[in-house]
Design a protein around this motif. Structure first.
Motif, PDB file in Angstrom:
ATOM      1  N   LEU A 200       0.852  -1.187   0.000  1.00  0.00           N
ATOM      2  CA  LEU A 200       0.000   0.000   0.000  1.00  0.00           C
ATOM      3  C   LEU A 200       0.890   1.239   0.000  1.00  0.00           C
ATOM      4  CD1 LEU A 200      -2.530  -1.093   2.766  1.00  0.00           C
ATOM      5  CD2 LEU A 200      -3.019  -0.908   0.328  1.00  0.00           C
ATOM      6  N   GLU A 201       0.604   2.165  -0.896  1.00  0.00           N
ATOM      7  CA  GLU A 201       1.422   3.376  -0.997  1.00  0.00           C
ATOM      8  C   GLU A 201       1.203   4.348   0.160  1.00  0.00           C
ATOM      9  OE1 GLU A 201       1.339   5.325  -4.777  1.00  0.00           O
ATOM     10  OE2 GLU A 201       1.575   3.440  -5.852  1.00  0.00           O
ATOM     11  N   LYS A 202       0.052   4.273   0.820  1.00  0.00           N
ATOM     12  CA  LYS A 202      -0.275   5.220   1.885  1.00  0.00           C
ATOM     13  C   LYS A 202       0.523   4.988   3.171  1.00  0.00           C
ATOM     14  CE  LYS A 202      -5.052   6.034   0.523  1.00  0.00           C
ATOM     15  NZ  LYS A 202      -6.439   6.003   0.955  1.00  0.00           N
ATOM     16  N   LEU A 203       1.150   3.846   3.304  1.00  0.00           N
ATOM     17  CA  LEU A 203       1.854   3.506   4.545  1.00  0.00           C
ATOM     18  C   LEU A 203       3.086   4.384   4.736  1.00  0.00           C
ATOM     19  CD1 LEU A 203       1.696  -0.377   4.245  1.00  0.00           C
ATOM     20  CD2 LEU A 203       0.266   1.091   5.669  1.00  0.00           C
ATOM     21  N   HIS A 204       3.354   4.714   5.974  1.00  0.00           N
ATOM     22  CA  HIS A 204       4.555   5.464   6.304  1.00  0.00           C
ATOM     23  C   HIS A 204       5.740   4.517   6.417  1.00  0.00           C
ATOM     24  CE1 HIS A 204       2.576   9.255   6.919  1.00  0.00           C
ATOM     25  NE2 HIS A 204       1.760   8.749   7.816  1.00  0.00           N
ATOM     26  N   TYR A 205       6.769   4.749   5.625  1.00  0.00           N
ATOM     27  CA  TYR A 205       8.096   4.121   5.731  1.00  0.00           C
ATOM     28  C   TYR A 205       8.161   2.633   5.415  1.00  0.00           C
ATOM     29  CZ  TYR A 205       8.888   8.547   8.093  1.00  0.00           C
ATOM     30  OH  TYR A 205       8.927   9.872   8.406  1.00  0.00           O
ATOM     31  N   VAL A 206       7.069   1.931   5.292  1.00  0.00           N
ATOM     32  CA  VAL A 206       7.100   0.502   4.954  1.00  0.00           C
ATOM     33  C   VAL A 206       6.313   0.286   3.670  1.00  0.00           C
ATOM     34  CG1 VAL A 206       7.431  -0.323   7.322  1.00  0.00           C
ATOM     35  CG2 VAL A 206       5.107  -0.026   6.442  1.00  0.00           C
ATOM     36  N   GLY A 207       6.502  -0.888   3.063  1.00  0.00           N
ATOM     37  CA  GLY A 207       5.864  -1.149   1.788  1.00  0.00           C
ATOM     38  C   GLY A 207       4.603  -1.975   1.848  1.00  0.00           C
ATOM     39  N   SER A 208       4.460  -2.815   2.875  1.00  0.00           N
ATOM     40  CA  SER A 208       3.274  -3.667   2.946  1.00  0.00           C
ATOM     41  C   SER A 208       2.678  -3.630   4.351  1.00  0.00           C
ATOM     42  CB  SER A 208       3.588  -5.103   2.507  1.00  0.00           C
ATOM     43  OG  SER A 208       4.607  -5.700   3.266  1.00  0.00           O
ATOM     44  N   SER A 209       1.377  -3.865   4.409  1.00  0.00           N
ATOM     45  CA  SER A 209       0.619  -3.654   5.644  1.00  0.00           C
ATOM     46  C   SER A 209       0.968  -4.633   6.777  1.00  0.00           C
ATOM     47  CB  SER A 209      -0.881  -3.707   5.367  1.00  0.00           C
ATOM     48  OG  SER A 209      -1.239  -4.980   4.852  1.00  0.00           O
ATOM     49  N   ASN A 210       1.662  -5.709   6.487  1.00  0.00           N
ATOM     50  CA  ASN A 210       2.087  -6.639   7.535  1.00  0.00           C
ATOM     51  C   ASN A 210       3.302  -6.125   8.302  1.00  0.00           C
ATOM     52  OD1 ASN A 210       3.422  -7.269   4.893  1.00  0.00           O
ATOM     53  ND2 ASN A 210       4.687  -8.504   6.267  1.00  0.00           N
ATOM     54  N   GLN A 211       3.990  -5.153   7.757  1.00  0.00           N
ATOM     55  CA  GLN A 211       5.203  -4.635   8.384  1.00  0.00           C
ATOM     56  C   GLN A 211       4.850  -3.628   9.471  1.00  0.00           C
ATOM     57  OE1 GLN A 211       6.767  -3.429   4.490  1.00  0.00           O
ATOM     58  NE2 GLN A 211       8.493  -4.829   4.831  1.00  0.00           N
ATOM     59  N   CYS A 212       5.610  -3.662  10.553  1.00  0.00           N
ATOM     60  CA  CYS A 212       5.354  -2.771  11.691  1.00  0.00           C
ATOM     61  C   CYS A 212       6.516  -1.812  11.890  1.00  0.00           C
ATOM     62  CB  CYS A 212       5.179  -3.589  12.969  1.00  0.00           C
ATOM     63  SG  CYS A 212       3.725  -4.627  12.966  1.00  0.00           S
ATOM     64  N   ILE A 213       6.207  -0.657  12.449  1.00  0.00           N
ATOM     65  CA  ILE A 213       7.200   0.350  12.805  1.00  0.00           C
ATOM     66  C   ILE A 213       7.219   0.389  14.333  1.00  0.00           C
ATOM     67  CG2 ILE A 213       7.933   2.742  12.555  1.00  0.00           C
ATOM     68  CD1 ILE A 213       6.085   2.795  10.009  1.00  0.00           C
ATOM     69  N   ILE A 214       8.261  -0.178  14.903  1.00  0.00           N
ATOM     70  CA  ILE A 214       8.296  -0.494  16.334  1.00  0.00           C
ATOM     71  C   ILE A 214       9.209   0.460  17.102  1.00  0.00           C
ATOM     72  CG2 ILE A 214       8.918  -2.309  17.991  1.00  0.00           C
ATOM     73  CD1 ILE A 214       8.364  -4.287  15.591  1.00  0.00           C
TER      74      ILE A 214
ATOM     75  N   TYR B 232       5.757   2.555  17.027  1.00  0.00           N
ATOM     76  CA  TYR B 232       6.223   3.935  16.932  1.00  0.00           C
ATOM     77  C   TYR B 232       5.252   4.734  16.063  1.00  0.00           C
ATOM     78  CZ  TYR B 232       9.363   7.862  16.211  1.00  0.00           C
ATOM     79  OH  TYR B 232       9.914   9.122  16.168  1.00  0.00           O
ATOM     80  N   ILE B 233       4.855   4.130  14.952  1.00  0.00           N
ATOM     81  CA  ILE B 233       3.801   4.668  14.087  1.00  0.00           C
ATOM     82  C   ILE B 233       2.836   3.523  13.827  1.00  0.00           C
ATOM     83  CG2 ILE B 233       3.221   5.584  11.802  1.00  0.00           C
ATOM     84  CD1 ILE B 233       6.006   6.857  11.729  1.00  0.00           C
ATOM     85  N   ASP B 234       1.569   3.767  14.054  1.00  0.00           N
ATOM     86  CA  ASP B 234       0.552   2.745  13.823  1.00  0.00           C
ATOM     87  C   ASP B 234      -0.051   2.975  12.441  1.00  0.00           C
ATOM     88  OD1 ASP B 234      -1.626   1.045  13.770  1.00  0.00           O
ATOM     89  OD2 ASP B 234      -2.213   1.450  15.847  1.00  0.00           O
ATOM     90  N   ASN B 235       0.407   2.204  11.464  1.00  0.00           N
ATOM     91  CA  ASN B 235      -0.062   2.395  10.090  1.00  0.00           C
ATOM     92  C   ASN B 235      -1.534   2.038   9.919  1.00  0.00           C
ATOM     93  OD1 ASN B 235       1.746   3.675   8.292  1.00  0.00           O
ATOM     94  ND2 ASN B 235       3.126   1.942   8.450  1.00  0.00           N
TER      95      ASN B 235
END
Length: 181
Positions: free
Chosen positions: A141-155, A169-172
């Motif tokens: 998803l292009e709307k996500l901050h800093y990651v490319g796919s919705s399964n990835q987390c920003i911790i 850290y950011i809840d996409n």
């Protein structure tokens, strides 16, 4: 350890303007990876004292928010000793700068692995933000901050280690719902 590039004044791979180290070596081999050229741990340049000095020079600049480790996978088994040494050195020299790290490993996998891997434990203790998980094209998803796919987390690594549970850290998911973060 080997690397492909050091990017300066990058604003796509973490908050603020950052220096990014693109390391070689990845065992995840995600379908449609944007950096497949970095998978081979034997490709690229040797990460030597000149490369470290180049990174230090960038981190000395007032406008530089910190460093992001990407690749490849900085937490690829063959990279862990050098990455542990690097992040420890950076945290000691530049405690006000943040250290972000991308990996294809899930947070839960890393918590298990660090019990037997002192280099991984040292890395986690020095990171501020970890972007975890394999890239999955069908979840891109292009709307996500800093990651490319919705399964990835920003911790938030520090809070997660302190509380013994994953703290984002950011809840996409909230970003996707339209909430401002």
């Amino acid at each position: 350890m080997r690397y492909h590039n050091i990017t300066k004044a990058d604003m796509l791979n973490g908050e603020g303007l950052r220096v990014v180290l693109w390391v070689s070596g990845c065992s995840h081999h995600c379908h449609a990876c944007q950096n497949a050229i970095t998978w081979n741990p034997n490709d690229g340049l040797i990460f030597d004292e000149n490369a470290k000095q180049e990174i230090r020079k960038e981190l000395e600049k007032d406008w530089c928010s910190g460093i992001t480790l990407s690749g490849g996978d900085p937490l690829f088994i063959g990279n862990r000793f050098d990455v542990a040494t690097l992040v420890t050195e950076i945290k000691n020299l530049f405690p006000e700068k943040t250290i972000w790290c991308y990996t294809g490993y899930a947070w839960e996998e890393l918590l298990e692995q660090q019990k037997k891997d002192p280099n991984l434990r040292k890395i986690l203790e020095n990171l501020d933000v970890l972007l975890d998980g394999k890239f999955i094209l069908r979840k891109a998803l292009e709307k996500l901050h800093y990651v490319g796919s919705s399964n990835q987390c920003i911790i938030d690594v520090r809070k997660s280690l302190e509380t013994n549970k994953k703290v984002l850290y950011i809840d996409n998911e909230k970003v996707l719902e339209g909430e401002n973060i």
